[in-house]
Write a protein that holds these residues in place. Structure first.
Motif, PDB file in Angstrom:
ATOM      1  N   GLY A  89      59.786  15.618  25.177  1.00  0.00           N
ATOM      2  CA  GLY A  89      60.217  14.768  24.077  1.00  0.00           C
ATOM      3  C   GLY A  89      59.196  13.744  23.611  1.00  0.00           C
ATOM      4  O   GLY A  89      58.944  13.624  22.404  1.00  0.00           O
ATOM      5  N   PRO A  90      58.584  12.977  24.516  1.00  0.00           N
ATOM      6  CA  PRO A  90      57.613  11.983  24.078  1.00  0.00           C
ATOM      7  C   PRO A  90      56.411  12.602  23.351  1.00  0.00           C
ATOM      8  O   PRO A  90      55.959  12.061  22.330  1.00  0.00           O
ATOM      9  CB  PRO A  90      57.192  11.292  25.380  1.00  0.00           C
ATOM     10  N   ALA A 150      56.383  15.434  21.669  1.00  0.00           N
ATOM     11  CA  ALA A 150      56.878  15.917  20.373  1.00  0.00           C
ATOM     12  C   ALA A 150      57.072  14.760  19.410  1.00  0.00           C
ATOM     13  O   ALA A 150      56.737  14.864  18.219  1.00  0.00           O
ATOM     14  CB  ALA A 150      58.178  16.684  20.562  1.00  0.00           C
ATOM     15  N   ALA A 151      57.591  13.636  19.902  1.00  0.00           N
ATOM     16  CA  ALA A 151      57.815  12.470  19.040  1.00  0.00           C
ATOM     17  C   ALA A 151      56.496  11.935  18.496  1.00  0.00           C
ATOM     18  O   ALA A 151      56.392  11.604  17.305  1.00  0.00           O
ATOM     19  CB  ALA A 151      58.553  11.378  19.813  1.00  0.00           C
ATOM     20  N   LEU A 152      55.486  11.860  19.345  1.00  0.00           N
ATOM     21  CA  LEU A 152      54.202  11.349  18.878  1.00  0.00           C
ATOM     22  C   LEU A 152      53.515  12.319  17.933  1.00  0.00           C
ATOM     23  O   LEU A 152      52.856  11.898  16.981  1.00  0.00           O
ATOM     24  CB  LEU A 152      53.315  10.963  20.062  1.00  0.00           C
ATOM     25  N   SER A 205      55.067  14.122  15.790  1.00  0.00           N
ATOM     26  CA  SER A 205      55.766  13.884  14.530  1.00  0.00           C
ATOM     27  C   SER A 205      55.234  12.628  13.849  1.00  0.00           C
ATOM     28  O   SER A 205      55.005  12.600  12.640  1.00  0.00           O
ATOM     29  CB  SER A 205      57.264  13.757  14.796  1.00  0.00           C
ATOM     30  N   ARG A 206      55.020  11.571  14.623  1.00  0.00           N
ATOM     31  CA  ARG A 206      54.457  10.334  14.058  1.00  0.00           C
ATOM     32  C   ARG A 206      53.070  10.581  13.482  1.00  0.00           C
ATOM     33  O   ARG A 206      52.740  10.080  12.411  1.00  0.00           O
ATOM     34  CB  ARG A 206      54.359   9.256  15.131  1.00  0.00           C
ATOM     35  N   TRP A 222      53.436   1.224  16.531  1.00  0.00           N
ATOM     36  CA  TRP A 222      54.368   1.900  15.641  1.00  0.00           C
ATOM     37  C   TRP A 222      55.349   0.863  15.117  1.00  0.00           C
ATOM     38  O   TRP A 222      55.957   0.121  15.889  1.00  0.00           O
ATOM     39  CB  TRP A 222      55.105   2.992  16.390  1.00  0.00           C
TER      40      TRP A 222
END
Length: 67
Positions: A38-39, A41-43, A45-46, A62
């Motif tokens: 998850g972390p 994938a989140a980064l 996306s950012r 962020w």
């Protein structure tokens, strides 16, 4: 898990420094090591958003636009 941790740390360092291509490669490698992280994938996306709309004054933090 060690490979994930190392790649994520490399990606986070590059991300904070504004080296988004390098960060993207590191987070992609982290996801290759542990699909579904998850972390990472989140980064990723950012980073996509930041590369589409580069910040004028990137400070490595962020800033959320809303809740």
């Amino acid at each position: 898990q060690g490979l994930l941790r190392n790649r994520y740390a490399d990606g986070l360092m590059a991300y904070r420094a504004g080296r988004f291509d390098e960060a993207r490669a590191a987070f992609e490698a982290a996801l290759d090591a542990v699909p579904g992280d998850g972390p990472s994938a989140a980064l990723l996306s950012r980073i996509e958003g930041l590369q589409r709309n580069p910040p004028a004054d990137w400070d490595g933090a962020w800033h959320m636009d809303g809740k």
